[in-house]
Design an enzyme around this catalytic site. Structure first.
Site, PDB file in Angstrom:
ATOM      1  CG  HIS A 171      -2.100   0.909   1.087  1.00  0.00           C
ATOM      2  ND1 HIS A 171      -2.133   2.148   1.668  1.00  0.00           N
ATOM      3  CD2 HIS A 171      -3.289   0.762   0.433  1.00  0.00           C
ATOM      4  CE1 HIS A 171      -3.294   2.739   1.397  1.00  0.00           C
ATOM      5  NE2 HIS A 171      -4.010   1.921   0.641  1.00  0.00           N
ATOM      6  CG  HIS A 173     -11.853   4.582   1.555  1.00  0.00           C
ATOM      7  ND1 HIS A 173     -11.156   5.674   1.049  1.00  0.00           N
ATOM      8  CD2 HIS A 173     -10.919   3.628   1.824  1.00  0.00           C
ATOM      9  CE1 HIS A 173      -9.861   5.374   1.011  1.00  0.00           C
ATOM     10  NE2 HIS A 173      -9.689   4.141   1.475  1.00  0.00           N
ATOM     11  CG  HIS A 186      -9.402  -1.108   2.096  1.00  0.00           C
ATOM     12  ND1 HIS A 186      -9.741  -0.542   0.886  1.00  0.00           N
ATOM     13  CD2 HIS A 186      -8.750  -0.149   2.799  1.00  0.00           C
ATOM     14  CE1 HIS A 186      -9.291   0.688   0.831  1.00  0.00           C
ATOM     15  NE2 HIS A 186      -8.687   0.968   1.982  1.00  0.00           N
TER      16      HIS A 186
END
Length: 594
Positions: free
Chosen positions: A174, A323, A357
């Site tokens: 990430h 998110h 996620h």
């Protein structure tokens, strides 16, 4: 009526460990959801340069089942779509460089986000699915499941530091993809970025796919599935208990200690203190992100991003909404730059990231199956989207190349989600009790006199409609330039008179813009982006008058201080045409009850 349709690859290559070479870090630092199993619809390409395009939803039409998604077999078959000149290509790992901390514009000189290198890369083929993994709700898992999950994570953390399956190496995936450690191949000093664009959902689906398979292999259980933190349901709106045990491998001390259970998540970042108000706000946010504010696929998925394009063209509703809010809500404000979950370079270091996620991915899974009369097509067929690709290490530590086109059917990828109530699906705000007379609004100048606008406080203004009354229209905020080092959020209200910024559960709430801190190559501000918010359903909810040719828009910043400039605002006609096949499917679905 809105209905929710849920659906009823070839061999893998056995890969052995490869010698891993230490990255040279040659690149310099850069500012960096009961139906028939045969559900298919034909879908057409939407113009990616345009925005895409109600009634109160009946819970009886929330239909769950096991069938293919809009001809998914065609989407993920072995047939390669027509060649495209410029999809985003996978990075050159040997040119991975120093990532950047999005909060303070400083290079992460003490942190190596680059993966181990290998000379062997293969095209990944989805394996046959013999046993469907069912991802469970994190708040409903058994003690046995928690033991297995904790064991798998512990073993991942104990792998050698240079093993690409090691927990920190997985976290660094990430960091590298999201903090400008990679350049686009052949594009000098043009970064690869998987946020704020149409790659957001496909990239993270692949990311979780391999992370999940690695965990399963480490405990000898190929059926192991990641849990999802269902923060979209009131029963899941607190941090999952298994993540707050300090003795567990799932624990991370770098979290906001004020937000541990029983604190209720704040998806709207309103700072409301009443838990009931927070729950109501959260359900409203989810309804807007998933249904009410969307006119077409790009509004949900994010804007097009191609080879040679500058990063951050614009995020979709969920990415910039729930998110982003969860990232910021969990991150520790006592850390220098809101680590771990509140900063993209460190987000993967918190095991809660993957649970969070998984629910973000579940939102994509649910949205794909939502069917509403007169809804536009949801499929993006642009070859530049379908052929975009990434690199990941699989459960055998084999470096593999994967494509966006193989992500559209989660069941073909071997996983599904536990069925959980979706209270937000029918949580459309109640109709406004009294119609707002825009002629009586005091101190609301026309937008033409205000923009470009520096948003450093609540502002209200009038915007001209394309036609009077309940037209099918979209509100567009364009050229939004932000301070990239800040967590930015503002809300948009239409014909709102009560001025209570802590309440989002009302007809006048249209939607939001938000971003986590990031570091674009161009400097301290991001490239311009825009948001599109469908007005059609809101007009019904506020009962806009047939003679009204303007609306009053109120912008409410949720961040502190300056940091946002909005270049312009306008109302356009919804250019999206309804998909007749989807409408027929919705009609058929209305005859079925749950």
């Amino acid at each position: 009526m809105t209905s929710l349709y849920l659906s009823c690859a070839t061999s893998t290559t056995a890969a052995s460990r490869h010698p891993f070479l230490k990255p040279p870090h040659a690149k310099p630092s850069h500012p960096l959801h009961k139906i028939s199993c045969s559900s298919t619809t034909s879908q057409n390409q939407n113009d990616d340069t345009k925005p895409q395009g109600g009634k109160v939803i009946d819970r009886r039409n929330v239909l769950l089942g096991m069938g293919g998604l809009y001809g998914a077999a065609n989407l993920v078959s072995g047939n390669t779509p027509a060649a495209s000149a410029n999809p985003i290509l996978p990075p050159e790992l040997d040119k991975c460089g120093t990532a950047t901390n999005w909060f303070n514009d400083e290079p992460l000189v003490d942190i190596n986000c680059c993966p181990p290198l290998t000379t062997d890369i293969i095209d990944y083929k989805l394996p046959p699915v013999f046993h469907m993994k069912i991802r469970p709700s994190a708040h409903r898992v058994s003690a046995e499941y928690m033991y297995k999950y904790n064991l798998a994570t512990d073993r991942m953390k104990r792998l050698p530091a240079d093993d690409p399956r090691n927990f920190m190496q997985q976290a660094n995936v990430h960091c590298a993809y999201c903090n400008a450690a990679y350049d686009q191949p052949g594009q000098d000093n043009v970064e690869i970025q998987v946020h704020k664009c149409w790659l957001f959902f496909p990239f993270h689906r692949w990311y979780l796919y391999f992370y999940e398979r690695i965990l399963g292999k480490l405990i000898g259980d190929p059926t192991f599935a990641l849990p999802f933190w269902n923060w979209d349901n009131p029963k899941g709106m607190t941090m999952p208990p298994m993540f707050v045990d300090p003795k567990s491998s799932l624990y991370d001390r770098k979290r906001n200690q004020q937000h541990l259970p029983p604190a209720v998540v704040d998806l709207g970042r309103t700072k409301a203190t009443d838990p009931l108000q927070l729950v109501s706000n959260n359900l409203t946010v989810m309804h807007n992100e998933m249904i009410r504010s969307i006119s077409g696929p790009l509004d949900f998925m994010g804007d097009p991003y191609r080879e040679g394009s500058e990063a951050n063209p614009g995020e979709g509703t969920v990415e910039r909404g729930s998110h982003t809010s969860i990232h910021g809500w969990v991150g520790d404000p006592e850390q220098p730059t809101n680590e771990d979950l509140g900063n993209f370079y460190s987000a993967g270091r918190d095991p809660l990231f993957y649970c969070h996620h998984a629910n973000v991915d579940r939102m994509w899974y649910l949205w794909q199956r939502l069917r509403k009369k007169n809804s536009p097509n949801k499929r993006i067929t642009d070859p530049d989207y379908l052929n975009a690709s990434f690199l990941f290490y699989d459960e055998n530590a084999q470096l593999v190349k994967v494509y966006v086109r193989d992500t559209f059917d989660n069941r073909r990828m071997g996983f599904d989600y536990e069925r959980i109530d979706l209270p937000w699906i029918h949580y459309r705000p109640p109709p406004q009790a009294a119609r707002t007379n825009t002629n009586n609004v005091v101190d609301a100048p026309n937008a033409k006199t205000l923009f470009p606008l520096k948003l450093d406080g609540v502002v209200r203004f009038q915007v001209d409609k394309t036609k009077k009354g309940k037209a099918d229209e979209i509100l567009v905020l364009e050229n939004i330039t932000v301070d990239a080092s800040k967590l930015i959020k503002f809300d948009v209200f239409v014909n709102d008179e009560d001025d209570n910024p802590s309440e989002l559960d009302k007809a006048s709430y249209l939607g939001s813009y938000a971003q986590l801190p990031h570091k674009p190559r161009s400097g301290t501000t991001s490239s311009s982006s825009r948001i599109r918010l469908k007005l059609t359903d809101l007009y019904d909810d506020i009962d806009i008058g047939d003679d009204e040719g303007t609306i009053v828009v109120t912008l409410v910043p949720r961040h502190e201080g300056p940091g946002v400039t909005i270049g312009g605002i306008k109302i356009i006609e919804n250019p999206n045409k309804p998909n007749p096949t989807d409408a027929d499917a919705a009609d058929a679905a209305d005859t079925t009850t749950t």
